[in-house]
Design an enzyme around this catalytic site. Sequence first.
Site, PDB file in Angstrom:
ATOM      1  N   PHE A 470       0.810  -1.218   0.000  1.00 32.62           N
ATOM      2  CA  PHE A 470       0.000   0.000   0.000  1.00 32.62           C
ATOM      3  C   PHE A 470       0.847   1.274   0.000  1.00 32.62           C
ATOM      4  CE2 PHE A 470      -2.331  -2.976   3.071  1.00 32.62           C
ATOM      5  CZ  PHE A 470      -2.909  -3.715   2.050  1.00 32.62           C
ATOM      6  N   HIS A 471       1.871   1.323  -0.861  1.00 29.75           N
ATOM      7  CA  HIS A 471       2.742   2.493  -0.917  1.00 29.75           C
ATOM      8  C   HIS A 471       2.843   3.074  -2.328  1.00 29.75           C
ATOM      9  CE1 HIS A 471       5.121   0.731   2.771  1.00 29.75           C
ATOM     10  NE2 HIS A 471       3.933   1.225   3.102  1.00 29.75           N
ATOM     11  N   PRO A 472       1.753   3.319  -3.042  1.00 31.59           N
ATOM     12  CA  PRO A 472       1.881   3.872  -4.391  1.00 31.59           C
ATOM     13  C   PRO A 472       2.377   5.321  -4.370  1.00 31.59           C
ATOM     14  CG  PRO A 472      -0.425   3.843  -3.734  1.00 31.59           C
ATOM     15  CD  PRO A 472       0.340   3.106  -2.674  1.00 31.59           C
TER      16      PRO A 472
END
Length: 539
Positions: A470-472
């Site tokens: 969850f690190h875009p």
Amino acid sequence: MQDFGQFDYVIVGAGSAGCVLANRLSEDPDKRVLLLEAGGNDRYHWVHIPVGYLYCIGNPRTDWGYKTEPCDGLMGRSLLYPRGRLLGGCSSINGMLYLRGQSSDYDGWRQMGLTGWGWDDVLPYFRKSEDYYAGEDEAHGAGGNLRVEEQRLRWEILDDWKKAAVAAGIPETDDFNRGDNFGVGYFKVTQRNGWRWSVATGFLKPARSRPNLTVMTKAQADRLIFEGRRAVGVRFRRDGQPATVRAGAEVILASGAIGTPQILQLSGVGPGPLLQKLGIDVVHDQPGVGANLQDHLQIRCAYKVQDALTLNTMAATMYGKAKIGLEYVLKRSGPMSMAPSQLGAFAYSSPDLATPDLEYHVQPVTLEAFGQAPHDFPAITASVCHLRPESRGHVHVTSPDPMTHPEIQPNYLSTEGDRKVADRAVRLTRKIMDQEPMAKYRPEEFKPGPQYQTEAEVVEGAGQIASTIFHPVGTARMGTDPEAVVDAELRLNGIEGLRVVDASVMPRITSGNTNAPTIMIAEKASDMIKAAARARVMA
């Protein structure tokens, strides 16, 4: 169509960057600030109880509900892609880990020509935000809006995993946030006394009483309003009804690495051929909008263990669940207070590297998939991700309708370099699990599984179990080249009156979790915006 008049600053998105901007820009009582948030408020108990991320991710009340396109590197699988849709954004549903990355990340940005973004430049902004539990020193701040504390629990099996990592050559550390994060230790978290401490709590709540700050929830931006090549306002829907607002000074997009490129493309700023194909009038042909998507892919290595207390076994009975709940009610500690990952490590996939390129998130629990119940046997997960992936993806709108989710294609494991690191990461995990401190648990690998041995086999096994962490970032990147979307001041290249302030501006992903860097970006941007306002007055 309802017209909400004019504000000095219109901020689109009340997430980790938007709440910081709303606080800092409204400090000047002469500036009128509007903060637009597509989601609702954060008055939901699972937002504030740390373990509540399990009930917020995938919940339409708090999550956009995105999914990626099928990905070749993941054996054709599509992944859930959670993004916060409420006040506080992702900081209201994330894993609460406070990690800045490495000093070399930011020095690398500076060496790309982005003056003012080196480690020495950004460290004061990290410190400004921070209210560190141990007090102020040369690396940490005290008295800031973002509370950072130690976790309120320990697990014997995680302590032994830490000893095993040390035996495998990773030194013990008590702080991952001093510029060099090589080591193994427990993560620090954005919590206060066992409660989640989001940016909505830390930054927005103290500013809500200011008469010059207006916060609108359930207000989803449709597109920007332009006069020539200047952004002058936002068209949005509030409770489903069309509305407009104008910005006298600047429009600031803070909608994240997915939302920001979507709004830009819907507004006619993006890859010309894509927009023309969809019937969107092109205001500014900028192929970099939505390109350069980067993310951390975690390989969720899992091991059955024996004679160990894990969350799998604790949560398997009504008695265990009651005990967990009672501990939280009485002490604000235990599993209900814990972040999704408790123990962390930063390591090297190769001795040839200058800085660690792997990050571990170690948990005393295993799941078949995120959001599902724990397995009914004792087990632990040692998730490992490549911190500096080579793979690049994109975010593209597929319709001029703002309610249609964009196409998200991360292209995980699409390069030979990323596949090699995946193989090395699994092998390092096996090495750690083979160390003497873990022997008493008789660990048995079941994900990806001992049948995967050659490099090609390990990469295939990793592709079957890996998921996003969850690190875009990077879809409206800073730069000095023609395809850079914003400059070092975060002003949109080719458009006046418009800035982007969120994780999408990162030219390269940071070597760690991305929430703290996003808050830092907003702190620094606030000073840039204030300086620009002073310059306009002097002109």
